[in-house]
Design an enzyme around this catalytic site. Structure first.
Site, PDB file in Angstrom:
ATOM      1  N   GLU A  34       0.828  -1.225   0.000  1.00  0.00           N
ATOM      2  CA  GLU A  34       0.000   0.000   0.000  1.00  0.00           C
ATOM      3  C   GLU A  34       0.849   1.256   0.000  1.00  0.00           C
ATOM      4  O   GLU A  34       1.851   1.342   0.712  1.00  0.00           O
ATOM      5  CB  GLU A  34      -0.902  -0.025   1.243  1.00  0.00           C
ATOM      6  N   GLY A 121     -15.980   2.904   0.123  1.00  0.00           N
ATOM      7  CA  GLY A 121     -14.739   3.598  -0.212  1.00  0.00           C
ATOM      8  C   GLY A 121     -13.541   2.655  -0.180  1.00  0.00           C
ATOM      9  O   GLY A 121     -13.478   1.741   0.638  1.00  0.00           O
ATOM     10  N   LEU A 123     -12.438   0.720  -2.769  1.00  0.00           N
ATOM     11  CA  LEU A 123     -12.482  -0.414  -3.705  1.00  0.00           C
ATOM     12  C   LEU A 123     -12.246   0.054  -5.143  1.00  0.00           C
ATOM     13  O   LEU A 123     -12.507  -0.651  -6.098  1.00  0.00           O
ATOM     14  CB  LEU A 123     -13.821  -1.159  -3.589  1.00  0.00           C
ATOM     15  N   SER A 126     -13.440   4.697  -8.858  1.00  0.00           N
ATOM     16  CA  SER A 126     -13.079   5.652  -9.911  1.00  0.00           C
ATOM     17  C   SER A 126     -12.261   4.977 -11.017  1.00  0.00           C
ATOM     18  O   SER A 126     -12.523   5.187 -12.200  1.00  0.00           O
ATOM     19  CB  SER A 126     -12.350   6.863  -9.341  1.00  0.00           C
ATOM     20  N   GLU A 165      -6.715  10.733 -14.257  1.00  0.00           N
ATOM     21  CA  GLU A 165      -6.813  11.033 -12.809  1.00  0.00           C
ATOM     22  C   GLU A 165      -5.835  12.134 -12.432  1.00  0.00           C
ATOM     23  O   GLU A 165      -6.165  13.050 -11.699  1.00  0.00           O
ATOM     24  CB  GLU A 165      -6.485   9.783 -11.979  1.00  0.00           C
ATOM     25  N   ASP A 177      -4.365   0.893  -9.574  1.00  0.00           N
ATOM     26  CA  ASP A 177      -5.804   0.650  -9.708  1.00  0.00           C
ATOM     27  C   ASP A 177      -6.246   0.415 -11.158  1.00  0.00           C
ATOM     28  O   ASP A 177      -6.900  -0.596 -11.449  1.00  0.00           O
ATOM     29  CB  ASP A 177      -6.601   1.799  -9.075  1.00  0.00           C
ATOM     30  N   TYR A 224      -3.707  12.119   0.626  1.00  0.00           N
ATOM     31  CA  TYR A 224      -3.024  11.331  -0.409  1.00  0.00           C
ATOM     32  C   TYR A 224      -1.989  12.194  -1.128  1.00  0.00           C
ATOM     33  O   TYR A 224      -0.818  11.814  -1.253  1.00  0.00           O
ATOM     34  CB  TYR A 224      -4.053  10.776  -1.402  1.00  0.00           C
TER      35      TYR A 224
HETATM   36  C1  GLA Z   1      -5.236   4.796  -4.207  1.00  0.00           C
HETATM   37  C2  GLA Z   1      -4.457   5.147  -5.475  1.00  0.00           C
HETATM   38  C3  GLA Z   1      -3.461   4.049  -5.825  1.00  0.00           C
HETATM   39  C4  GLA Z   1      -2.596   3.664  -4.633  1.00  0.00           C
HETATM   40  C5  GLA Z   1      -3.468   3.422  -3.402  1.00  0.00           C
HETATM   41  C6  GLA Z   1      -2.638   3.200  -2.169  1.00  0.00           C
HETATM   42  O1  GLA Z   1      -6.065   3.700  -4.443  1.00  0.00           O
HETATM   43  O2  GLA Z   1      -5.335   5.329  -6.563  1.00  0.00           O
HETATM   44  O3  GLA Z   1      -2.662   4.484  -6.913  1.00  0.00           O
HETATM   45  O4  GLA Z   1      -1.619   4.624  -4.391  1.00  0.00           O
HETATM   46  O5  GLA Z   1      -4.342   4.497  -3.147  1.00  0.00           O
HETATM   47  O6  GLA Z   1      -1.882   2.053  -2.276  1.00  0.00           O
END
Ligand code: GLA
Length: 395
Positions: A34, A121, A123, A126, A165, A177, A224
């Site tokens: 993560e 949230g 999953l 987007s 994004e 993702d 983030y």
């Molecule tokens: C979000 C981001 C991913 C990744 C995760 C954390 O989902 O879209 O790119 O950084 O957080 O691992």
């Protein structure tokens, strides 16, 4: 009537014609790895059966018309319109795909009806929506439905989704993702080279349970971006102090070779960012150990690594929240799960827990009751199913 038939019926009602294609794009959980995809790390995402679903037809015009059940709105996009600044709504995703996806030819319009069961949230709803849009837009432009086996085109689309994004939606997210959504399955993905390796699914004897805290991820966007910036600052610091070999610049923190990790941590000794770097290095190592645990069918080891990952994300990386800490702790306290951690960006949303199938019901009841008692929120626990990548079916 089945839900699918209802959706098709509603499509006909709205667009006065039947849909020609159905499209489904999965969400994802991340088993481990993560917050390391945006610095070249190895991650372990798994596409899940919860998904965004759509029905569409080509409309012979240049317009793209999209109805979403989530917002109950029909919006028309004219690809020739001058790009508007982002509005902070779902429409930015569409504008981004239409613009970066070069939707410029006349007559490539489509009518799309979209629904989703990715409400919780974390999953990646987007990326799931973007993956769906990218596939449909590509189909409308070229007449081609990209095969599930066409890895190179799918990775190109994943990069396009990430660009949308980053540039249109304004979130500096990594590649994990969209790559997971478009490639499907469980895999390790090297986010620097985009090389990936498909992994055998979790053994039948165990399930990864999604635990939705019911807490929205309010700080996710700002928190983030802050973490991404912090990692950028660490990378610059390390590169600027690279006196041993001026030509070697490690532009991505997670790729720093082992022998330089200790050096980097001592360089950061008195810097508050040291703990962030410590998460990146330790998480990277845990992904490698988890891949090994999976290969050896050692679910106990995998569970322990998940617990360590959560601790590191909570204490060192500070992207958890009281409810994520609580629900993962309850899962451990129940004595019924083998390990639990937050999944995705954090700051709310979902965690996952590794649970032996014979304990699924008891684990769900235990965690649900205890969490409800302590927070007043009823959590939702669901055993996840692995899914294939986003795909189109002709009707
Ligand atoms: C979000 C981001 C991913 C990744 C995760 C954390 O989902 O879209 O790119 O950084 O957080 O691992």
């Amino acid at each position: 009537m089945t839900e699918e038939a209802i959706s098709q019926d509603q499509f006909e009602h709205l667009f006065n014609a039947a849909p020609s294609f159905a499209v489904r794009s999965p969400g994802r959980i991340n088993l481990i790895g993560e917050h390391i995809d945006y610095c070249g790390g190895l991650v372990m995402p798994m596409a899940i059966a919860h998904s965004t679903q759509g029905w569409y037809r080509f409309n012979g015009t240049s317009q793209v018309r999209i109805y979403t059940t989530r917002f109950e709105t029909l919006t028309t996009f004219n690809p020739h319109d001058v790009m508007q600044p982002p509005k902070g709504t779902w429409e930015d995703y569409v504008q981004g795909i239409l613009n970066l996806g070069a939707h410029r030819q006349a007559g490539c319009g489509f009518d799309l009806w979209v629904t989703s069961d990715l409400h919780a949230g974390g999953l990646s709803s987007s990326a799931s929506f973007l993956g769906l849009l990218a596939l449909v837009n590509h189909h409308a432009l070229t007449g081609e439905r990209i095969e599930l086996s066409d890895v190179s085109q799918r990775l190109t689309l994943a990069l396009l989704c990430q660009q949308v994004e980053n540039q249109f939606v304004g979130v500096p997210s990594g590649i994990m993702d969209p790559a997971s959504v478009l490639l499907g399955g469980l895999m390790t993905l090297d986010c620097r080279t985009l090389k990936f390796q498909r992994l055998q699914a979790i053994p039948e004897t165990h399930r990864l349970v999604i635990m939705d805290t019911g807490v929205p991820r309010t700080l996710a966007a700002s928190g983030y971006a802050q973490r991404v910036a912090e990692v950028g600052a660490i990378q610059t610091l390390i590169a600027d102090n690279d006196s041993t070999n001026k030509t070697t610049r490690y532009s991505e923190l997670a790729t720093l070779p082992d022998d330089r990790v200790t050096q980097a941590l001592s360089l950061l000794e008195s810097d508050p960012l040291k703990i962030r770097a410590r998460h990146i290095f330790s998480e990277q190592a845990r992904v490698l150990q988890s891949a090994l645990a999976l290969e050896n069918n050692d679910m106990g080891a995998l569970g322990r690594l998940m617990n360590e990952s959560h601790h590191s994300l909570s204490v060192d990386y500070d992207v958890s929240c009281p409810e994520l800490d609580l629900i993962t702790q309850l899962s451990r306290d129940s004595g019924l799960g083998l390990g639990a951690r937050m999944t995705g960006a954090g700051f709310g949303g979902c965690a996952i827990s590794l649970v032996p199938v014979e304990h699924l019901e008891a684990h769900e009841a235990w965690v649900t009751n205890a969490y409800l008692q302590q927070t007043g929120i009823e959590p939702v626990l669901l055993a996840s199913e692995v899914a294939a990548g986003a795909d189109i079916i002709a009707l």
